[in-house]
Scaffold this motif. Structure first.
Motif, PDB file in Angstrom:
ATOM      1  N   SER A  34      40.983 -29.420 -18.375  1.00  0.00           N
ATOM      2  CA  SER A  34      41.459 -28.408 -17.419  1.00  0.00           C
ATOM      3  C   SER A  34      40.427 -27.301 -17.237  1.00  0.00           C
ATOM      4  CB  SER A  34      42.788 -27.823 -17.907  1.00  0.00           C
ATOM      5  OG  SER A  34      43.771 -28.844 -18.006  1.00  0.00           O
ATOM      6  N   GLN A  35      39.755 -26.916 -18.329  1.00  0.00           N
ATOM      7  CA  GLN A  35      38.726 -25.886 -18.207  1.00  0.00           C
ATOM      8  C   GLN A  35      37.523 -26.392 -17.394  1.00  0.00           C
ATOM      9  OE1 GLN A  35      39.481 -22.820 -19.241  1.00  0.00           O
ATOM     10  NE2 GLN A  35      41.437 -23.807 -19.792  1.00  0.00           N
ATOM     11  N   VAL A  36      37.242 -27.698 -17.511  1.00  0.00           N
ATOM     12  CA  VAL A  36      36.163 -28.279 -16.705  1.00  0.00           C
ATOM     13  C   VAL A  36      36.494 -28.156 -15.226  1.00  0.00           C
ATOM     14  CG1 VAL A  36      34.965 -30.430 -16.141  1.00  0.00           C
ATOM     15  CG2 VAL A  36      35.382 -29.824 -18.537  1.00  0.00           C
ATOM     16  N   GLU A  37      37.729 -28.505 -14.868  1.00  0.00           N
ATOM     17  CA  GLU A  37      38.134 -28.409 -13.464  1.00  0.00           C
ATOM     18  C   GLU A  37      38.173 -26.957 -12.984  1.00  0.00           C
ATOM     19  OE1 GLU A  37      38.425 -30.898 -11.417  1.00  0.00           O
ATOM     20  OE2 GLU A  37      37.897 -32.260 -13.058  1.00  0.00           O
ATOM     21  N   LEU A  38      38.525 -26.045 -13.905  1.00  0.00           N
ATOM     22  CA  LEU A  38      38.526 -24.637 -13.534  1.00  0.00           C
ATOM     23  C   LEU A  38      37.116 -24.164 -13.183  1.00  0.00           C
ATOM     24  CD1 LEU A  38      39.930 -21.906 -13.258  1.00  0.00           C
ATOM     25  CD2 LEU A  38      39.623 -21.571 -15.727  1.00  0.00           C
ATOM     26  N   LEU A  39      36.129 -24.603 -13.941  1.00  0.00           N
ATOM     27  CA  LEU A  39      34.751 -24.235 -13.641  1.00  0.00           C
ATOM     28  C   LEU A  39      34.295 -24.797 -12.297  1.00  0.00           C
ATOM     29  CD1 LEU A  39      33.136 -24.628 -17.150  1.00  0.00           C
ATOM     30  CD2 LEU A  39      33.101 -22.553 -15.767  1.00  0.00           C
ATOM     31  N   ARG A  40      34.872 -25.919 -11.858  1.00  0.00           N
ATOM     32  CA  ARG A  40      34.508 -26.507 -10.578  1.00  0.00           C
ATOM     33  C   ARG A  40      35.338 -25.969  -9.411  1.00  0.00           C
ATOM     34  NH1 ARG A  40      34.725 -32.778 -12.730  1.00  0.00           N
ATOM     35  NH2 ARG A  40      32.826 -32.743 -14.024  1.00  0.00           N
ATOM     36  N   SER A  41      36.238 -25.062  -9.671  1.00  0.00           N
ATOM     37  CA  SER A  41      37.157 -24.598  -8.643  1.00  0.00           C
ATOM     38  C   SER A  41      36.474 -23.656  -7.660  1.00  0.00           C
ATOM     39  CB  SER A  41      38.340 -23.882  -9.296  1.00  0.00           C
ATOM     40  OG  SER A  41      37.900 -22.708  -9.965  1.00  0.00           O
ATOM     41  N   GLU A  42      37.151 -23.456  -6.522  1.00  0.00           N
ATOM     42  CA  GLU A  42      36.624 -22.554  -5.501  1.00  0.00           C
ATOM     43  C   GLU A  42      36.635 -21.100  -5.964  1.00  0.00           C
ATOM     44  OE1 GLU A  42      38.658 -23.030  -1.861  1.00  0.00           O
ATOM     45  OE2 GLU A  42      37.906 -25.058  -1.470  1.00  0.00           O
ATOM     46  N   THR A  43      37.583 -20.733  -6.811  1.00  0.00           N
ATOM     47  CA  THR A  43      37.672 -19.349  -7.276  1.00  0.00           C
ATOM     48  C   THR A  43      36.400 -18.942  -8.017  1.00  0.00           C
ATOM     49  OG1 THR A  43      40.073 -19.556  -7.464  1.00  0.00           O
ATOM     50  CG2 THR A  43      39.018 -17.739  -8.649  1.00  0.00           C
ATOM     51  N   ILE A  44      35.984 -19.788  -8.981  1.00  0.00           N
ATOM     52  CA  ILE A  44      34.766 -19.485  -9.737  1.00  0.00           C
ATOM     53  C   ILE A  44      33.558 -19.544  -8.814  1.00  0.00           C
ATOM     54  CG2 ILE A  44      33.361 -20.165 -11.704  1.00  0.00           C
ATOM     55  CD1 ILE A  44      36.128 -19.086 -12.423  1.00  0.00           C
ATOM     56  N   GLY A  45      33.522 -20.539  -7.932  1.00  0.00           N
ATOM     57  CA  GLY A  45      32.378 -20.677  -7.042  1.00  0.00           C
ATOM     58  C   GLY A  45      32.213 -19.501  -6.100  1.00  0.00           C
ATOM     59  N   LEU A  46      33.331 -19.063  -5.486  1.00  0.00           N
ATOM     60  CA  LEU A  46      33.236 -17.920  -4.578  1.00  0.00           C
ATOM     61  C   LEU A  46      32.857 -16.641  -5.313  1.00  0.00           C
ATOM     62  CD1 LEU A  46      36.290 -18.621  -2.228  1.00  0.00           C
ATOM     63  CD2 LEU A  46      33.853 -18.822  -1.677  1.00  0.00           C
ATOM     64  N   SER A  47      33.298 -16.502  -6.556  1.00  0.00           N
ATOM     65  CA  SER A  47      32.904 -15.319  -7.331  1.00  0.00           C
ATOM     66  C   SER A  47      31.398 -15.282  -7.554  1.00  0.00           C
ATOM     67  CB  SER A  47      33.636 -15.310  -8.678  1.00  0.00           C
ATOM     68  OG  SER A  47      35.041 -15.233  -8.473  1.00  0.00           O
ATOM     69  N   ALA A  48      30.823 -16.459  -7.883  1.00  0.00           N
ATOM     70  CA  ALA A  48      29.368 -16.509  -8.075  1.00  0.00           C
ATOM     71  C   ALA A  48      28.630 -16.292  -6.764  1.00  0.00           C
ATOM     72  CB  ALA A  48      28.988 -17.862  -8.686  1.00  0.00           C
ATOM     73  N   VAL A  49      29.155 -16.834  -5.657  1.00  0.00           N
ATOM     74  CA  VAL A  49      28.510 -16.647  -4.350  1.00  0.00           C
ATOM     75  C   VAL A  49      28.493 -15.170  -3.966  1.00  0.00           C
ATOM     76  CG1 VAL A  49      28.776 -17.102  -1.881  1.00  0.00           C
ATOM     77  CG2 VAL A  49      28.957 -18.976  -3.522  1.00  0.00           C
ATOM     78  N   ASP A  50      29.619 -14.500  -4.167  1.00  0.00           N
ATOM     79  CA  ASP A  50      29.699 -13.082  -3.798  1.00  0.00           C
ATOM     80  C   ASP A  50      28.845 -12.203  -4.718  1.00  0.00           C
ATOM     81  OD1 ASP A  50      31.418 -13.859  -1.812  1.00  0.00           O
ATOM     82  OD2 ASP A  50      33.242 -13.417  -2.955  1.00  0.00           O
ATOM     83  N   LYS A  51      28.793 -12.554  -5.998  1.00  0.00           N
ATOM     84  CA  LYS A  51      28.034 -11.736  -6.938  1.00  0.00           C
ATOM     85  C   LYS A  51      26.546 -11.774  -6.631  1.00  0.00           C
ATOM     86  CE  LYS A  51      27.047 -11.203 -11.866  1.00  0.00           C
ATOM     87  NZ  LYS A  51      27.319 -11.734 -13.233  1.00  0.00           N
ATOM     88  N   LEU A  52      26.006 -12.965  -6.315  1.00  0.00           N
ATOM     89  CA  LEU A  52      24.573 -13.115  -6.049  1.00  0.00           C
ATOM     90  C   LEU A  52      24.242 -13.042  -4.569  1.00  0.00           C
ATOM     91  CD1 LEU A  52      23.723 -16.060  -8.500  1.00  0.00           C
ATOM     92  CD2 LEU A  52      23.423 -13.605  -8.876  1.00  0.00           C
TER      93      LEU A  52
END
Length: 757
Positions: A71-89
């Motif tokens: 479940s943690q693997v899928e969480l890392l692949r989720s849009e929530t984590i991805g959009l957070s990294a996109v917005d941060k950088l």
């Protein structure tokens, strides 16, 4: 295994070509691909900080841990984590990141879609396309496409890798994903702790009310429908079981009474007063009458012996015996009446019990349907009761716990810019190309094997057709200009080409050996002094006429042989040997011409040939071949020749061969190698049992000597065909005598393979 090896021998060139093509494509990709770099960071899921979750969980173990990590693997692949990294950088504004490695084809497709979007057209609508959100989503797609999350072995360590065209960008994005994951864990725990109390309290009150309502519904339903049980079973079900047992006994009694009644009715219908049934033996009346009958019979026999048959006393005794017999028969009728009464009583009882079973079944069905509703109500009550107890327990445990803003994961390895490129990988690309080449080549080879539905070997002839394999005839190409240009002589055979006399000119060839095998089969299977042999094929153009001509010439070397061209639609033998003939089979059958005057003779072999001079189309050729004139012709020439070879029409297009089949002693089937379908030949022979039953064997014609080796199975007769060539010579034997010392040179010259084969 032998079949698989044979397939590999036949198709390895296809597989090799596919492998070569894919390897070249792989090399081209390696030369043109853009180098890419991969950065890695590791995150540890700390089990020590999950005390609250473990205490609230009622199920533990490896399965729960496995699911948690995945479940943690899928969480890392989720849009929530991805959009957070996109917005941060701010990756959506980074041209290097947005370019990625999108191909020209994908770029063209994207441009076409933008052009076809009606919302961009003037006046196309009031909806405005959000360019910023589109770039943000495109950046997310690029991030997820280049990111990989994997578990390290069976541990709780998750490795995050990101691939980009720049080492710096790869390390920055990998670190941003790990930081976004930790932040999301903190936010999620805080929100869950805040909402858990309120939600659990509302849910517990709702479940308590529903649990009470469901229990009351169960009790009311039992009272309203009168579901009475005894020993955990409904009373109606017990009654149905007892009635079914009684119905079985009643049916047995009815069958027994029916049998007794039928038996005694049959005895009465035949008038057998002496027949024995159970009640007749127990009847005192019948026993008394039988004793009197026997006593009178004894006295009548004694008086007749002493005083004669016509004595008055003997006649009176015979009348008494007849009266006794009539009385016994009347008693049997009374017993039959009692049997009939018993049968009616048994049938009536069976009907009553059957009616009772039907009524009980209806009651049981109704009760069963009612029980379905009852069980549904009980399941609902149990479910609500269990849910209420579970949520109440969870609420009491959650109230006692304190929620702390701690995270369950931590970074154990930070991402650093890589020093070497990770893509493309030479070994992986080459291995993939080899695998794809082998796979595609294997599929193409399997498809070619599947499409190969023709006869290739003698084993296929024996297995599929169940006929004897006489041999194969190699494909022979006639040499241009090898035959001298001469004028045909009237009354003699004129060979138009080299193939019409190949077996005669090359008696030591595989061609001639196959024809000798066919002759042996004819001699063994046809036990007649004069043999009529038909040469037939499935389709036109398979070379049956060439086989027929050469076979007849081979026979004519040692026996009186007549070749008749009976293919009145397409006389191939006539074109090869008697194209100059003026009369033939048609004149013999229709005009009464003597067969001898229409025959052509071969001055070399002594073969006699009756051609088919066809000057117009003959639609009734089958009637001519089945006519009495054809029968008289065969009977007339049978006394003059040892072998009569018929060049028959093919089985597929016309029915002429079927018409003349009763007058043929044996058939030789000619099948073209690699051209005629196995299914077509088998279906045709199955539809012609008269021909198949007399078939002497099959000859495979036009065999490609270079390709036939690819179909030789290990250990089969075809496998050793290469050794047979020591006994075959395609050149004409040299009649010039040689000395012993020169024998070796002559043998070497003769064994040299002929390029014309």
């Amino acid at each position: 295994m032998d079949g698989l090896i044979a397939i590999i021998r036949r198709q390895w060139r296809v597989v090799g070509l596919c492998v070569a093509v894919f390897v070249m494509l792989g090399i081209g990709y390696m030369l043109t691909a853009v180098p890419r770099y991969t950065a890695r960071t590791s995150v540890l899921i700390d089990r020590g900080n999950r005390q609250v979750v473990e205490q609230l969980s009622t199920i533990g173990g490896v399965l729960d841990d496995e699911a948690s990590v995945l479940s943690q693997v899928e969480l890392l692949r989720s849009e929530t984590i991805g959009l957070s990294a996109v917005d941060k950088l701010e990756l959506s504004d980074d041209p290097e990141f947005m370019a990625g490695r999108r191909s020209l084809l994908l770029a063209a497709v994207s441009d076409i879609r933008s052009i076809l979007d009606i919302r961009r057209w003037p006046g196309g609508g009031e909806v405005r396309f959000d360019q910023i959100e589109a770039q943000r989503r495109q950046a997310l797609a690029n991030l997820l496409g280049n990111m990989k999350v994997s578990r390290v072995g069976r541990s709780y360590v998750l490795e995050i890798t990101f691939t980009a065209t720049s080492p710096r960008l790869a390390a920055a994005v990998a670190g941003a994903i790990a930081d976004a994951y930790l932040t999301d864990k903190l936010d999620a725990k805080y929100d869950a702790t805040r909402r858990a109390g309120t939600w659990l309290q509302e849910r517990i009150e709702e479940l308590r009310q529903r649990s009470l309502e469901s229990d009351l519904a169960v009790q009311r339903f039992r009272a309203e429908n009168g579901l009475v049980t005894a020993n955990d079973r409904l009373v109606s079900d017990q009654q149905l079981t007892e009635l079914n047992s009684a119905l079985i006994v009643a049916r047995a009694d009815t069958a027994r009474a029916q049998a007794r009644s039928d038996r005694i009715e049959a005895i009465i219908a035949r008038g057998q007063s002496e027949a024995i049934v159970t009640d007749a033996l127990d009847s005192s009346v019948i026993s008394s009458l039988r004793e009197k009958y026997l006593e009178s019979s004894k006295r009548e026999a004694d008086i007749s012996r002493r005083l004669g048959q016509g004595h008055v006393q003997a006649a009176r005794l015979r009348q008494e015996m007849a009266e006794y017999d009539r009385l016994m028969f009347d008693e049997l009728k009374r017993i039959a009446g009692s049997y009939q009464s018993e049968l009616e009583v048994a049938q009536s009882r069976e009907r009553q019990i059957t009616l009772g079973v039907s009524n009980a079944t209806d009651i049981s069905v109704t009760a069963g349907e009612t029980q379905v509703q009852l069980r549904e109500l009980e399941r609902a009550a149990d479910a609500y009761r269990n849910l209420y107890q579970t949520f109440l327990q969870r609420y009491q445990e959650a109230v006692q716990q304190q929620s702390f803003p701690v995270t369950e994961a931590r970074i154990i390895s930070r991402a650093v810019p890589p020093t070497t490129a990770s893509e493309p990988r030479l070994s992986l690309v080459l291995a993939l190309c080899l695998a794809l080449g082998c796979g595609v080549g294997g599929v193409l080879g399997a498809f070619r094997e599947f499409r190969d539905r023709f006869f290739r070997t003698g084993e296929q002839v024996r297995d599929i057709l169940g006929l004897e394999y006489l041999g194969s005839v190699p494909l022979v190409q006639p040499q241009t200009g090898s035959r001298p240009s001469t004028e045909p002589v009237k009354g003699e055979i004129y060979r138009k080409n080299e193939l019409s006399g190949f077996a005669t000119e090359h008696p030591s060839s595989a061609f001639a050996e196959t024809l000798r095998s066919a002759r042996i089969a004819a001699d063994v299977q046809i036990d007649r002094p004069h043999r009529v042999i038909g040469i037939v094929s499935m389709l036109a153009g398979e070379g049956k006429s060439t086989i027929a001509v050469n076979f007849a010439q081979t026979l004519a070397r040692s026996a009186r042989t007549l070749l008749i061209d009976v293919d009145l639609r397409n006389p191939g033998a006539t074109r090869a040997l008697g194209q100059h003939a003026e009369e033939g089979l048609l004149e013999v059958l229709l005009e009464g011409v003597a067969p001898a005057s229409a025959m052509l003779a071969d001055p070399v072999t002594g073969l006699k040939f009756l051609p088919a001079v066809v000057r117009r189309r003959i639609p009734h050729s089958s009637e001519l071949l089945a006519s009495a004139a054809m029968a008289r012709l065969l009977a007339q020439v049978a006394g003059e020749f040892d072998y009569i070879v018929l060049d028959l029409p093919p089985l597929g297009p016309v029915v002429d061969a079927r018409a003349i089949a009763p007058r043929v002693d044996g058939f030789i089937m000619v099948v073209e190698w690699g051209e005629t379908s196995r299914k077509a030949v088998k279906e045709t022979l199955d539809a012609e049992p008269q021909i198949a039953g007399r078939c002497l064997g099959v000859i495979l014609n036009k065999v490609d000597a270079a390709r036939v080796r690819l179909y030789e199975g290990y250990g089969s007769s075809d496998y050793y065909a290469s050794r047979y060539t020591h006994y075959y010579h395609e050149t004409h034997p040299d009649p010039t005598p040689v000395s012993i010392g020169a024998a070796t040179r002559v043998k070497t010259a003769r064994e040299k393979p002929d390029s014309s084969r």
